[in-house]
Enzyme design. Structure first.
Site, mmCIF file in Angstrom:
data_model
loop_
_atom_site.group_PDB
_atom_site.id
_atom_site.type_symbol
_atom_site.label_atom_id
_atom_site.label_comp_id
_atom_site.label_asym_id
_atom_site.label_seq_id
_atom_site.Cartn_x
_atom_site.Cartn_y
_atom_site.Cartn_z
ATOM 1 N N GLU A 140 27.739 81.251 46.108
ATOM 2 C CA GLU A 140 28.100 80.320 45.036
ATOM 3 C C GLU A 140 27.617 78.929 45.393
ATOM 4 O OE1 GLU A 140 30.123 79.985 42.234
ATOM 5 O OE2 GLU A 140 31.862 81.313 42.401
ATOM 6 N N ASP A 144 35.484 74.823 43.054
ATOM 7 C CA ASP A 144 36.442 73.716 42.893
ATOM 8 C C ASP A 144 37.874 74.212 42.876
ATOM 9 O OD1 ASP A 144 36.144 74.541 40.195
ATOM 10 O OD2 ASP A 144 34.984 72.757 39.676
ATOM 11 N N THR A 145 38.392 74.653 41.743
ATOM 12 C CA THR A 145 39.788 75.122 41.758
ATOM 13 C C THR A 145 39.925 76.433 42.530
ATOM 14 O OG1 THR A 145 39.461 76.367 39.727
ATOM 15 C CG2 THR A 145 40.313 74.114 39.514
ATOM 16 N N PHE A 193 31.644 64.851 39.842
ATOM 17 C CA PHE A 193 30.699 65.774 39.223
ATOM 18 C C PHE A 193 29.303 65.501 39.777
ATOM 19 C CE2 PHE A 193 28.084 67.752 35.978
ATOM 20 C CZ PHE A 193 28.757 68.943 35.790
ATOM 21 N N VAL A 194 28.720 66.512 40.392
ATOM 22 C CA VAL A 194 27.403 66.340 41.017
ATOM 23 C C VAL A 194 26.370 67.249 40.347
ATOM 24 C CG1 VAL A 194 28.261 65.583 43.275
ATOM 25 C CG2 VAL A 194 28.021 68.031 42.806
ATOM 26 N N ASP A 200 23.785 71.910 37.334
ATOM 27 C CA ASP A 200 23.367 71.281 36.079
ATOM 28 C C ASP A 200 24.458 70.444 35.420
ATOM 29 O OD1 ASP A 200 25.045 73.496 35.245
ATOM 30 O OD2 ASP A 200 24.253 73.166 33.235
HETATM 31 N N1 HPA Z 1 28.365 69.982 38.977
HETATM 32 C C1 HPA Z 1 27.786 70.977 38.298
HETATM 33 N N2 HPA Z 1 28.408 72.103 37.975
HETATM 34 C C2 HPA Z 1 29.692 72.244 38.363
HETATM 35 C C3 HPA Z 1 30.357 71.241 39.078
HETATM 36 C C4 HPA Z 1 29.664 70.043 39.402
HETATM 37 O O1 HPA Z 1 30.192 69.092 40.031
HETATM 38 N N3 HPA Z 1 31.616 71.693 39.315
HETATM 39 C C5 HPA Z 1 31.689 72.929 38.770
HETATM 40 N N4 HPA Z 1 30.543 73.273 38.189
HETATM 41 MG MG MG Z 2 26.797 74.521 34.988
#
Ligand code: HPA
Ligand code: MG
Length: 224
Positions: A140, A144-145, A193-194, A200
């Site tokens: 992956e 996050d969660t 958010f990166v 993406d």
């Molecule tokens: N960036 C892109 N996709 C994502 C992110 C993120 O920070 N968190 C969960 N999916």
């Molecule tokens: Mg995405």
């Protein structure tokens, strides 16, 4: 899966603290079509590659000499998967131990703009009966969660693999994370958010090598 209670410093990967400002975007090369859309380079591509090389070694140390099915979680995981598999291949041809690998792709979809939506779709995972009795490495890009990962694990467990390990390039420090962490973690990052390195924002920025933080104007420009 690593139990949160017994987590050691190395299990967290490289920890990026909340006050990390990133690098000025102009200190690195990035495509001109994204100029103005990014606040900073959060993790440079070279650092991602170096960390991935080490994760490949850890995986080789733990799983060497056994067959492995790599389950790449698309779309965000394609770059990390490809580079991790390359790392394992390099080790396999340069040492006495090796890992015969197969690669399978599944797709999860749950994000709109920068927000997670409730309904998660798993595509390409309908029949995973070939995982029966196999060592499986789920790859992956970001956890996050942990909810998505938990759901996916439950789904994969249903096909009775011999063992399941998870490699996550990024783990976000979020308030409501479930106790479900990857076994191999690249970086632990703040709740930001990166994008980039196949991650993406509404399908943009996958073609960016560094992991970057979006600017407000970038967020507006590609909002749907
Ligand atoms: N960036 C892109 N996709 C994502 C992110 C993120 O920070 N968190 C969960 N999916
Ligand atoms: Mg995405």
């Amino acid at each position: 899966m690593a139990d949160v209670v017994s987590k050691t410093a190395l299990d967290c990967g490289i920890v990026i603290e909340d006050d990390w400002p990133g690098y000025n975007i102009d200190l690195f090369s990035s495509p001109t079509h994204y100029s103005g859309d990014l606040d900073c380079v959060y993790i440079p591509h070279g650092v991602i590659m170096d960390r991935t090389e080490r994760l490949a070694r850890n995986i080789m140390d733990d799983l060497g000499d056994h067959d492995l099915v790599v389950l790449c979680v698309l779309k965000g995981g394609y770059q990390f998967s490809a580079d991790l598999v390359e790392g394992i291949k390099t080790l396999s041809r340069n040492s006495n131990r090796s890992i015969p690998m197969r690669v399978h792709f599944i797709r999860l979809k749950s994000y709109l703009n920068d927000q997670s939506t409730e309904d998660l779709q798993i595509i390409g995972a309908e029949d995973l009966s070939f995982l029966n009795g196999k060592n499986v490495l789920i790859v992956e890009a970001i956890v996050d969660t942990g909810n998505t990962l938990k759901m996916l694990l439950k789904h994969v467990e249903g096909f009775r693999p011999k063992m399941i390990k998870v490699a996550g390039l990024l783990v976000k420090r979020v308030p409501h994370s479930v106790a479900c962490l990857p076994d191999y973690v690249g970086f632990e990052i703040p709740n930001r958010f990166v994008v980039g390195y196949a991650l993406d924002y509404n399908e943009y920025f996958r073609d960016l090598d560094h992991i970057c933080v979006l600017s407000e104007s970038g967020k507006m420009k590609y909002k749907i």
